[in-house]
Design an enzyme around this catalytic site. Sequence first.
Site, PDB file in Angstrom:
ATOM      1  N   GLY A  71      -4.768   8.008   5.913  1.00  0.00           N
ATOM      2  CA  GLY A  71      -3.953   8.888   6.340  1.00  0.00           C
ATOM      3  C   GLY A  71      -2.694   8.961   5.306  1.00  0.00           C
ATOM      4  O   GLY A  71      -2.358  10.246   5.215  1.00  0.00           O
ATOM      5  N   SER A  85       7.235   9.008  12.331  1.00  0.00           N
ATOM      6  CA  SER A  85       6.310   9.012  11.272  1.00  0.00           C
ATOM      7  C   SER A  85       6.713   8.996   9.889  1.00  0.00           C
ATOM      8  O   SER A  85       7.488  10.330   9.591  1.00  0.00           O
ATOM      9  CB  SER A  85       5.096   9.871  11.597  1.00  0.00           C
ATOM     10  OG  SER A  85       4.382   9.995  10.312  1.00  0.00           O
ATOM     11  N   LYS A 100       0.802  -1.174   0.007  1.00  0.00           N
ATOM     12  CA  LYS A 100      -0.149   0.061   0.131  1.00  0.00           C
ATOM     13  C   LYS A 100       0.814   1.258   0.031  1.00  0.00           C
ATOM     14  O   LYS A 100       0.455   2.079  -0.746  1.00  0.00           O
ATOM     15  CB  LYS A 100      -0.981   0.020   1.135  1.00  0.00           C
ATOM     16  CG  LYS A 100      -1.624   1.169   1.310  1.00  0.00           C
ATOM     17  CD  LYS A 100      -3.043   1.035   2.265  1.00  0.00           C
ATOM     18  CE  LYS A 100      -2.725   0.832   3.686  1.00  0.00           C
ATOM     19  NZ  LYS A 100      -2.468   2.126   4.361  1.00  0.00           N
ATOM     20  N   ARG A 136       2.771   5.782  -3.033  1.00  0.00           N
ATOM     21  CA  ARG A 136       4.192   6.752  -3.678  1.00  0.00           C
ATOM     22  C   ARG A 136       4.319   6.641  -5.246  1.00  0.00           C
ATOM     23  O   ARG A 136       4.604   7.855  -5.822  1.00  0.00           O
ATOM     24  CB  ARG A 136       5.250   6.543  -2.871  1.00  0.00           C
ATOM     25  CG  ARG A 136       5.249   7.063  -1.396  1.00  0.00           C
ATOM     26  CD  ARG A 136       6.036   6.210  -0.594  1.00  0.00           C
ATOM     27  NE  ARG A 136       6.208   6.518   0.911  1.00  0.00           N
ATOM     28  CZ  ARG A 136       5.282   6.249   1.813  1.00  0.00           C
ATOM     29  NH1 ARG A 136       4.396   5.507   1.480  1.00  0.00           N
ATOM     30  NH2 ARG A 136       5.588   7.021   3.087  1.00  0.00           N
ATOM     31  N   ASP A 182       2.027  -1.238  11.922  1.00  0.00           N
ATOM     32  CA  ASP A 182       0.636  -1.684  11.282  1.00  0.00           C
ATOM     33  C   ASP A 182       0.506  -3.109  11.481  1.00  0.00           C
ATOM     34  O   ASP A 182      -0.646  -3.624  11.551  1.00  0.00           O
ATOM     35  CB  ASP A 182       0.692  -1.325   9.887  1.00  0.00           C
ATOM     36  CG  ASP A 182       0.570   0.165   9.516  1.00  0.00           C
ATOM     37  OD1 ASP A 182       0.277   0.921  10.674  1.00  0.00           O
ATOM     38  OD2 ASP A 182       0.799   0.342   8.226  1.00  0.00           O
TER      39      ASP A 182
END
Length: 427
Positions: free
Chosen positions: A92, A166, A20, A25, A312
Amino acid sequence: MKLKTNSQGLQGTLKVPGDKSISHRSIMFGSIAQGQTTVYDILRGEDVLSTIAAFQKMGVKIEDDGQKVIVHGKGFDGLAQAQEALDMGNSGTSTRLLSGILAGLPFETTLFGDDSLSKRPMDRIATPLRLMGAEISGQTDKVKLPMTIKGSKDLKAIDYVLPVASAQVKSAVIFAALQASGVTKVVEKEKTRSHTEEMLVQFGGEITVSGKTILVPGGQKLVGQEVTVPGDISSAAFWLVAALVVPNSELVLKNVGINETRTGILEVISAMGGQMQLSEVDDVAKSATITVRFGSLKGTEIAGDLIPRLIDELPVIALLATQAEGETIIRDAAELKVKETDRIAVVADALNAMGAKITPTDDGMIIQGGTKLKAPKEAINTFGDHRIGMMTAIAALLIEGELELERAEAIQTSYPSFFEDLEKLSK
Ligand SMILES: O=C(O)C1=C[C@@H](OP(=O)(O)O)[C@@H](O)[C@H](O)C1
Ligand SMILES: C=C(OP(=O)(O)O)C(=O)O
């Protein structure tokens, strides 16, 4: 939907769907580059479809013939103001990375999302992007969606120490830095997934990475490329755990992405004594085949710089820990609270309703292993979180009796063929 138990074990070979993070990207770099980008094995999950739709609304031609996606790049200068607010759905990554691109474009754009995304903090990207010269307004001091970004042609480079580990915030700053004057310096709190840095180089861009420090010169022009997306280790994680905990299971997972910033789960499985082998390791594509089978497991500690490398996967790792001997402690993972749901609370509630013994903490969980899971008295709700849905579906394999999953459609976000694949491996 009703979820089924599995008493035969899972067997077979599977190519998990595309990554994902890399899929998002590929569309973004393809759009801001000049010329054509061709993407093979892209993930056609709802989050990536949100990214594709957003760039189409900004005037980028993106075609999908079912085999490959072709992005007709326009360069930063060729991106147009969308005629309407952009729907980020549940994603997000779409929201935060796109914000970095919009920061340098001389018009106003409003981004909105679903209930879950509208609760997530965007101040983490608004703060650095404002310092660079963008105007950003959102709801409350957390700058929640709907959020409006007015970009500037005169972005300035900044020196920025990331207050959270992050990859989304790092990537937003990198996308803005490409359009700024001067060299932007970003220092990471912990090393996070490196896909933006790697794809920037692939698209002919310039970036220097040394440890946690990243330098990005401004005013860059990129050129379209061919991208082949490896399988998503975050999706493979559900099958890794399923094979490890369901008796009589053995699975072969092909073409799994093994970028070193993503492989924390493999280290955890090894530390727990899980039976797993890597083969067909391709160092260029950064992918491998992973064979995994049922066996005994022991508890472990998961903390520190390992956390961003499996963030995740923690919901399904919590399930894994319920089936290990002894205690597993997860620390330094407060970021879980600002994902699609508060994944500390929701994971603990869901698994405890099935008889697990999980104590939620401020930054993780303490999990007593060796618990036999049983059918919960009430339905389990995903609360719109795809990873909660898939974790619950794997837990259901261990449970006698029925498990009702509410809002199962959330799984479409990252793994539309999840139940088809489960069926194939269950036989
Ligand atoms: O950059 C990315 O593609 C992602 C980064 C992580 O989020 P954070 O950067 O918020 O930790 C991860 O949880 C998300 O699923 C995808
Ligand atoms: C947190 C996730 O995604 P995002 O932040 O893009 O919504 C995820 O896929 O688990």
